[in-house]
Design a protein around this motif. Structure first.
Motif, PDB file in Angstrom:
ATOM      1  N   ASN A   1       0.840  -1.212   0.000  1.00 54.22           N
ATOM      2  CA  ASN A   1       0.000   0.000   0.000  1.00 54.22           C
ATOM      3  C   ASN A   1       0.870   1.256   0.000  1.00 54.22           C
ATOM      4  OD1 ASN A   1      -2.443  -1.256  -0.068  1.00 54.22           O
ATOM      5  ND2 ASN A   1      -2.918  -1.009   2.096  1.00 54.22           N
TER       6      ASN A   1
ATOM      7  N   LYS B   1       2.245   1.568  -3.423  1.00 56.52           N
ATOM      8  CA  LYS B   1       1.212   1.912  -4.415  1.00 56.52           C
ATOM      9  C   LYS B   1       0.752   3.362  -4.283  1.00 56.52           C
ATOM     10  CE  LYS B   1      -1.982  -1.229  -3.595  1.00 56.52           C
ATOM     11  NZ  LYS B   1      -3.212  -2.018  -3.568  1.00 56.52           N
TER      12      LYS B   1
ATOM     13  N   ASP C   1       4.933   6.524   4.684  1.00 56.71           N
ATOM     14  CA  ASP C   1       5.244   7.009   3.335  1.00 56.71           C
ATOM     15  C   ASP C   1       4.934   8.495   3.257  1.00 56.71           C
ATOM     16  OD1 ASP C   1       2.423   7.530   2.264  1.00 56.71           O
ATOM     17  OD2 ASP C   1       2.236   5.418   2.801  1.00 56.71           O
TER      18      ASP C   1
ATOM     19  N   ILE D   1     -11.618   3.029   6.771  1.00 54.51           N
ATOM     20  CA  ILE D   1     -10.508   2.494   5.994  1.00 54.51           C
ATOM     21  C   ILE D   1     -10.241   0.994   6.246  1.00 54.51           C
ATOM     22  CG2 ILE D   1      -8.333   2.900   7.312  1.00 54.51           C
ATOM     23  CD1 ILE D   1      -9.168   4.308   3.884  1.00 54.51           C
TER      24      ILE D   1
ATOM     25  N   TYR E   1     -13.571  -1.282   1.205  1.00 54.71           N
ATOM     26  CA  TYR E   1     -13.562   0.187   1.178  1.00 54.71           C
ATOM     27  C   TYR E   1     -12.267   0.736   0.571  1.00 54.71           C
ATOM     28  CZ  TYR E   1     -14.673   4.939   2.290  1.00 54.71           C
ATOM     29  OH  TYR E   1     -14.966   6.271   2.161  1.00 54.71           O
ATOM     30  N   ARG E   2     -12.409   1.702  -0.331  1.00 55.22           N
ATOM     31  CA  ARG E   2     -11.253   2.381  -0.914  1.00 55.22           C
ATOM     32  C   ARG E   2     -11.528   3.876  -0.873  1.00 55.22           C
ATOM     33  NH1 ARG E   2      -8.961   0.980  -6.196  1.00 55.22           N
ATOM     34  NH2 ARG E   2      -7.038   1.237  -5.015  1.00 55.22           N
TER      35      ARG E   2
HETATM   36  P1  ADP Z   1      -6.552  -1.638  -1.706  1.00 56.31           P
HETATM   37  O1  ADP Z   1      -5.168  -1.117  -1.503  1.00 56.31           O
HETATM   38  O2  ADP Z   1      -6.598  -2.899  -2.468  1.00 56.31           O
HETATM   39  O3  ADP Z   1      -7.474  -0.604  -2.250  1.00 56.31           O
HETATM   40  P2  ADP Z   1      -6.649  -1.894   1.190  1.00 56.31           P
HETATM   41  O4  ADP Z   1      -7.681  -2.534   2.019  1.00 56.31           O
HETATM   42  O5  ADP Z   1      -5.264  -2.379   1.316  1.00 56.31           O
HETATM   43  O6  ADP Z   1      -7.191  -2.016  -0.289  1.00 56.31           O
HETATM   44  O7  ADP Z   1      -6.672  -0.339   1.509  1.00 56.31           O
HETATM   45  C1  ADP Z   1      -7.925   0.307   1.588  1.00 56.31           C
HETATM   46  C2  ADP Z   1      -7.764   1.753   1.218  1.00 56.31           C
HETATM   47  O8  ADP Z   1      -7.012   2.421   2.217  1.00 56.31           O
HETATM   48  C3  ADP Z   1      -7.026   2.019  -0.067  1.00 56.31           C
HETATM   49  O9  ADP Z   1      -7.827   1.865  -1.201  1.00 56.31           O
HETATM   50  C4  ADP Z   1      -6.599   3.467   0.149  1.00 56.31           C
HETATM   51  O10 ADP Z   1      -7.690   4.320  -0.078  1.00 56.31           O
HETATM   52  C5  ADP Z   1      -6.284   3.504   1.653  1.00 56.31           C
HETATM   53  N1  ADP Z   1      -4.861   3.313   1.954  1.00 56.31           N
HETATM   54  C6  ADP Z   1      -4.277   2.228   2.486  1.00 56.31           C
HETATM   55  N2  ADP Z   1      -2.963   2.418   2.672  1.00 56.31           N
HETATM   56  C7  ADP Z   1      -2.698   3.671   2.247  1.00 56.31           C
HETATM   57  C8  ADP Z   1      -1.512   4.479   2.179  1.00 56.31           C
HETATM   58  N3  ADP Z   1      -0.323   4.013   2.585  1.00 56.31           N
HETATM   59  N4  ADP Z   1      -1.652   5.730   1.700  1.00 56.31           N
HETATM   60  C9  ADP Z   1      -2.843   6.216   1.289  1.00 56.31           C
HETATM   61  N5  ADP Z   1      -3.989   5.502   1.324  1.00 56.31           N
HETATM   62  C10 ADP Z   1      -3.927   4.246   1.799  1.00 56.31           C
END
Ligand code: ADP
Length: 420
Positions: A298, A301, A338, A351, A356-357
């Motif tokens: 994450n 990404k 990050d 979150i 949820y995204r």
């Molecule tokens: P995915 O990454 O597959 O969308 P996750 O359950 O891992 O699903 O994360 C859920 C949501 O949390 C992400 O879609 C994003 O919106 C947010 N998120 C998670 N980690 C980060 C991060 N390091 N920086 C910004 N947003 C994050």
């Protein structure tokens, strides 16, 4: 009803007084009518509240129950007298699965503290203890009440046993389907790898590009199927914990190595700091792989080009304050931070919710499934740890996972975890 008025001596023949008496009687009758109306309204309210199939509680400032409808009494198998001057926490204790939720974290407390409405659904795994010590799955809404001297909050509880049963059978179906899908997907993986390696003869650049596409798409499908399988295990309560001696440093190294392609493509700097004390850990490697993979991937990404991802693993004492959280036990804290897109304020509450995204990353990355953090939280809690984060949109995010320093405890079940 008539009012008998005793007049002072010598006033019997006074006409003004007679008029006054008549007025008094009229007023008195009017008051009786109002009282009657009020009683009637109260009776109506009572009938309405008692016919609601959801349990309704109202509490005052001190969390003392000031109202409970009939469904609430039935749900907890108590009488109206049992609720008199009782604190709501004496009657209604919440559990997340089988773990008791502390009073300070109860939905009502949170609603009052935040002066807001808290809604918990089937995904929040909320339970209460019913008759015969059985756990009853519950959906709950707790709302802060402003400007009322007697009522500070209202809580509505719904027994969702039926919905939970449907959810369970859906999870069983997902589990079965994912298992079946894994075999053909693995076959595609091996065969595409063999073809790419030239094991079946030389391939042209064009064929190689097609095969790479097949391999990458298949990899994403395997990741999704594994995530679905793990979610169904978490939800069905069949996730086993099998601790073994392992190295958290080696694990974080191998997860970062797997992400080399995207790290290089985005020119990210990855900094790792692992304290010597945590060289060996008694943990379930598969569960920890899922946790590390999701937190680190994450961060990678959701950080734009030239950004920085920092990973630290350190031992911390009970009571220490780490990123705004006081540790409840001696822990190994894995911190992944990050300087990327961050999580918008309005999305922070949701979150860790399944699927949820946040809106700010959906357009940047369309490959996510919103299952990772749900798995991270469920798995960490299953092994006796906690996870939390801090984030500012446009500045970056820090996730902390605290694992029990004494190691994980073996827990039963009949299926293992799939890592990506
Ligand atoms: P995915 O990454 O597959 O969308 P996750 O359950 O891992 O699903 O994360 C859920 C949501 O949390 C992400 O879609 C994003 O919106 C947010 N998120 C998670 N980690 C980060 C991060 N390091 N920086 C910004 N947003 C994050």
């Amino acid at each position: 009803m008539s009012l008998k008025v005793i007049l002072p001596n010598g006033m019997e023949n006074d006409k003004t007084n007679e008029t006054k008496i008549a007025e008094l009687e009229k007023n008195h009758q009017a008051m009786l009518n109002i009282l009657e109306d009020l009683k009637e309204n109260e009776r109506k309210d009572e009938i309405i509240f008692n016919s609601i199939p959801d349990a309704v509680f109202a509490v005052d400032e001190k969390m003392t129950i000031v109202f409970a409808n009939q469904t609430a009494l039935d749900l907890f198998a108590i009488t109206r007298t049992d609720t008199l001057a009782k604190n709501i926490n004496d009657i209604c204790v919440f559990y997340r699965r089988e773990t008791k939720i502390a009073e300070k974290d109860s939905p009502l407390k949170k609603a009052i503290a935040g002066k807001k409405t808290i809604s918990l659904t089937i995904n929040d795994d909320l339970y209460i203890r019913g008759q015969g010590e059985s756990f009853i799955p519950i959906a709950c809404t707790a709302s802060f009440v402003a400007n009322n001297p007697h009522i500070r909050a209202v809580m509505v509880l719904r027994d969702i046993t039926k919905e939970r049963e449907i959810d369970t059978s859906q999870n069983e179906l997902i589990s079965l389907a994912s298992h079946q899908l894994r075999t053909p997907l693995t076959a595609v993986k091996w065969n595409s790898e063999m073809l790419l390696a030239g094991d079946a003869g030389a391939i042209s650049e064009e064929q190689k590009a097609c095969l790479n596409d097949i391999h990458e798409s298949n990899k994403r499908m395997i990741e999704l199927v594994n995530a679905l399988l793990n979610v169904s295990r978490v939800d069905l309560g069949t996730l086993i914990v099998e601790p073994e001696e392992m190295s958290l440093k080696d694990l974080s190294d191998s997860v970062v190595t797997d992400l080399t392609g995207i790290i290089k493509a985005k020119n990210l700097t990855v900094k790792k700091t692992v304290s010597q004390k945590v060289s060996k850990y008694q943990g379930d490697k598969k569960i920890l792989t899922v946790i590390f993979q999701n937190l680190i991937s994450n961060a990678v990404k959701y950080t734009p080009k030239d950004g920085t991802v920092k990973i630290t693993i350190e031992q911390k004492a009970k009571g220490e304050l780490v990123s705004g959280q006081t540790l409840q036990q001696e822990s190994l804290v894995v911190t992944v931070s990050d300087n990327g897109y961050g999580i918008p304020e309005k999305d922070k509450d949701k979150i860790f919710t399944k699927l949820y995204r946040a809106g700010n990353v959906r357009e940047i990355d369309d490959a996510g499934n919103g299952l990772g953090l749900y798995l991270v939280k469920s798995m960490i809690e299953r092994v006796g740890g906690t996870v939390w984060f801090s984030s500012a949109e446009g500045k970056g995010t820090t996730f902390c996972a605290a694992l029990p320093a004494k190691g994980m405890i073996k827990r039963g079940g009949h299926v293992k975890t799939e890592s990506k």
